[in-house]
Design an enzyme around this catalytic site. Structure first.
Site, PDB file in Angstrom:
ATOM      1  N   ARG A  92       0.815  -1.209   0.000  1.00  0.00           N
ATOM      2  CA  ARG A  92       0.000   0.000   0.000  1.00  0.00           C
ATOM      3  C   ARG A  92       0.851   1.262   0.000  1.00  0.00           C
ATOM      4  O   ARG A  92       0.391   2.331  -0.393  1.00  0.00           O
ATOM      5  CB  ARG A  92      -0.948  -0.002   1.206  1.00  0.00           C
ATOM      6  CG  ARG A  92      -0.243   0.192   2.533  1.00  0.00           C
ATOM      7  CD  ARG A  92      -1.194   0.178   3.714  1.00  0.00           C
ATOM      8  NE  ARG A  92      -0.491   0.531   4.937  1.00  0.00           N
ATOM      9  CZ  ARG A  92       0.244  -0.294   5.646  1.00  0.00           C
ATOM     10  NH1 ARG A  92       0.392  -1.543   5.243  1.00  0.00           N
ATOM     11  NH2 ARG A  92       0.845   0.104   6.752  1.00  0.00           N
ATOM     12  N   CYS A 116      -1.352  -5.219   4.021  1.00  0.00           N
ATOM     13  CA  CYS A 116      -1.873  -6.073   5.090  1.00  0.00           C
ATOM     14  C   CYS A 116      -3.399  -6.098   5.093  1.00  0.00           C
ATOM     15  O   CYS A 116      -4.053  -5.123   4.743  1.00  0.00           O
ATOM     16  CB  CYS A 116      -1.397  -5.566   6.453  1.00  0.00           C
ATOM     17  SG  CYS A 116       0.361  -5.785   6.748  1.00  0.00           S
ATOM     18  N   ARG A 121      -8.145   0.935   4.371  1.00  0.00           N
ATOM     19  CA  ARG A 121      -7.150   2.008   4.413  1.00  0.00           C
ATOM     20  C   ARG A 121      -7.341   2.838   3.141  1.00  0.00           C
ATOM     21  O   ARG A 121      -6.542   2.742   2.217  1.00  0.00           O
ATOM     22  CB  ARG A 121      -5.739   1.443   4.454  1.00  0.00           C
ATOM     23  CG  ARG A 121      -5.480   0.467   5.585  1.00  0.00           C
ATOM     24  CD  ARG A 121      -4.007   0.206   5.631  1.00  0.00           C
ATOM     25  NE  ARG A 121      -3.685  -0.892   6.512  1.00  0.00           N
ATOM     26  CZ  ARG A 121      -2.575  -0.957   7.216  1.00  0.00           C
ATOM     27  NH1 ARG A 121      -1.698   0.000   7.152  1.00  0.00           N
ATOM     28  NH2 ARG A 121      -2.314  -1.983   7.984  1.00  0.00           N
ATOM     29  N   VAL A 164      -1.115   9.292   8.945  1.00  0.00           N
ATOM     30  CA  VAL A 164       0.322   9.314   8.670  1.00  0.00           C
ATOM     31  C   VAL A 164       0.564   9.347   7.168  1.00  0.00           C
ATOM     32  O   VAL A 164       1.327  10.168   6.646  1.00  0.00           O
ATOM     33  CB  VAL A 164       1.015   8.092   9.299  1.00  0.00           C
ATOM     34  CG1 VAL A 164       2.475   8.011   8.851  1.00  0.00           C
ATOM     35  CG2 VAL A 164       0.936   8.159  10.816  1.00  0.00           C
ATOM     36  N   ASP A 306       0.766  -0.365  16.045  1.00  0.00           N
ATOM     37  CA  ASP A 306       1.695  -1.404  15.589  1.00  0.00           C
ATOM     38  C   ASP A 306       2.343  -2.174  16.736  1.00  0.00           C
ATOM     39  O   ASP A 306       3.077  -3.137  16.492  1.00  0.00           O
ATOM     40  CB  ASP A 306       2.781  -0.797  14.697  1.00  0.00           C
ATOM     41  CG  ASP A 306       2.297  -0.548  13.275  1.00  0.00           C
ATOM     42  OD1 ASP A 306       1.174  -0.974  12.950  1.00  0.00           O
ATOM     43  OD2 ASP A 306       3.037   0.076  12.489  1.00  0.00           O
TER      44      ASP A 306
END
Length: 422
Positions: A92, A116, A121, A164, A306
């Site tokens: 991604r 993932c 997303r 982010v 994470d």
């Protein structure tokens, strides 16, 4: 297809480990090198599958890329502006090529990316940010296509939500925009600060990184330069948790405590003795009782999503029960059913997991579902009784540099084996 075969042990994981550069800084920095008209050198780049894919993509676009310790990139000859499906389907992060391409060349297209399997997303925030800088965006045939007539234009942008990825896209694109861009509600992660430091090293004028308001004064061109990627705070935290759950003592070198203060605070709350220096962090769990802690993931500087899977395992092995609330991604408890196959105790209610008081783990065949979940399964295998086989370890190769070698150096019995050899 490769798997990890792990012989569990009650022996503590102890010793020293050298932390690699941060994947989540290295990738945007490599993509940002497309902005540079002169050669750049990027040091401390981890050896990961996603990094290899990114380097291959830069070559496909026409850049000269080589690796001899550092990664050297000369993007002066870029003559293709499309990141094709066959290269980006597994990653991604490829969306980060779009901003630099449209900012420097006036056009770019990126195949809608993969990565993932941990929920939605969307690239909407990236697209909206580029549109506010003056780009025209179309979604056609599975590609995000961006164009601008002339240069991008500086703008006052308020992000709809903290992201982010979108913060990086807008920040990079704005470096070559005409005028000044003010980006509010920006993400504050250390990897964004590191990317901004790289941009400034090649001639950009970025300020305010690390706060929720970033200002970018556009320049006409960016040159070359040198940058060293910041340490990987998630790899650091992962090895600290490995030592904590095994009752070990570890020193993580080539890392910085300020990168993961929320994680270190929770490790101390869990009963660990944590010490820090200029470029190292130590954790000692010898003779100490591991206690469950409550975790709520949130954007930096709060607890990072994470590290959630690793702390799920920590709580399972601790005294008492801890509540983990995941606020960043949906569907990010996929590691819990796999850990339950090993005997772990946990209950999932929506975006909350309650775990603790597991009376030991037993080796089992488990399947990695995403990058960080795979790390928790590997650590679980190291402390379980008997043999554990971790399948789909290509996930872990996306984010951990030589994890089996580093764990072996700490006393783990882990090997990478081909399916045919099992």
């Amino acid at each position: 297809m490769y798997k990890f075969r792990i012989q569990g042990s009650d022996k503590p994981l102890s010793g020293e480990v050298t932390i690699s550069g941060a994947k989540n800084a290295a990738l945007p920095i490599l993509f940002a090198s497309l902005l540079a008209e002169e050669p750049v050198e990027v040091a401390n780049v981890p050896k990961l599958r996603d990094v290899d894919t990114t380097m291959e993509l830069l070559k496909r676009l026409g850049a000269e890329v080589s690796r001899n310790g550092s990664v050297h990139i000369d993007a002066s000859g870029v003559n293709d502006f499309c990141a094709p499906y066959d290269l980006v389907k597994t990653m991604r992060a490829s969306i980060w090529a779009l901003g630099p391409l449209v900012a420097r060349f006036g056009k770019g297209q990126v195949s809608l990316p993969g990565g993932c399997a941990i929920g939605a997303r969307p690239v909407d925030l990236h697209i909206h940010g580029l549109e506010q800088l003056g780009a025209t965006i179309k979604l056609e045939e599975g590609y995000v296509k961006a164009e601008v007539d002339g240069r991008l234009k500086g703008a006052h942008i308020v992000m709809d939500k903290v992201s982010v990825g979108a913060t990086i896209t807008v920040m990079c694109a704005a470096t070559l925009a005409e005028g000044t861009t003010v980006l509010e509600n920006a993400a504050r992660e250390p990897e964004i600060v590191d990317t901004a430091n790289f941009l400034n090293a090649i001639g950009a004028k970025v300020s305010g990184m690390g706060t929720d308001t970033i200002t970018i004064e556009g320049v006409e061109r960016l040159g070359g330069g040198y940058h060293e990627v910041v340490a990987d705070r998630i790899e650091t935290g992962t090895f600290l948790v490995a030592a904590a759950v095994s009752g070990g003592k570890i020193v993580c070198k080539n890392t910085k405590a300020h990168l993961l203060e929320a994680v270190l605070a929770k490790l101390e709350e869990a009963g660990a003795d944590v010490q820090t220096g200029d470029d190292w962090i130590s954790l000692d769990m010898t003779g100490r009782e591991l206690k469950a802690v409550n975790i709520r993931t949130a954007p930096h500087p709060a607890f990072p999503t994470d590290m959630q899977a690793q702390f799920t395992l920590l709580n399972m092995m601790a005294k008492g029960s801890g509540i983990i609330t995941e606020t960043i991604f949906e569907n990010r408890f996929m590691h819990i059913p796999e850990l339950q196959r090993m005997g772990a105790h946990a209950e999932i209610e929506g975006n909350t997991a309650i775990c603790g008081d597991t009376d030991g783990l037993s080796g089992a065949q488990v399947m990695a579902t995403d990058l960080r979940a795979s790390a928790s399964l590997v650590i679980a295998g190291c402390i379980a009784k008997g043999e554990t086989i971790v399948d789909r370890i290509y996930h872990i190769a996306r984010g951990y540099d030589k994890i089996e070698d580093k764990l072996t150096a700490l006393g783990a019995n882990i090997e990478r084996v081909h399916s045919d050899d099992l």
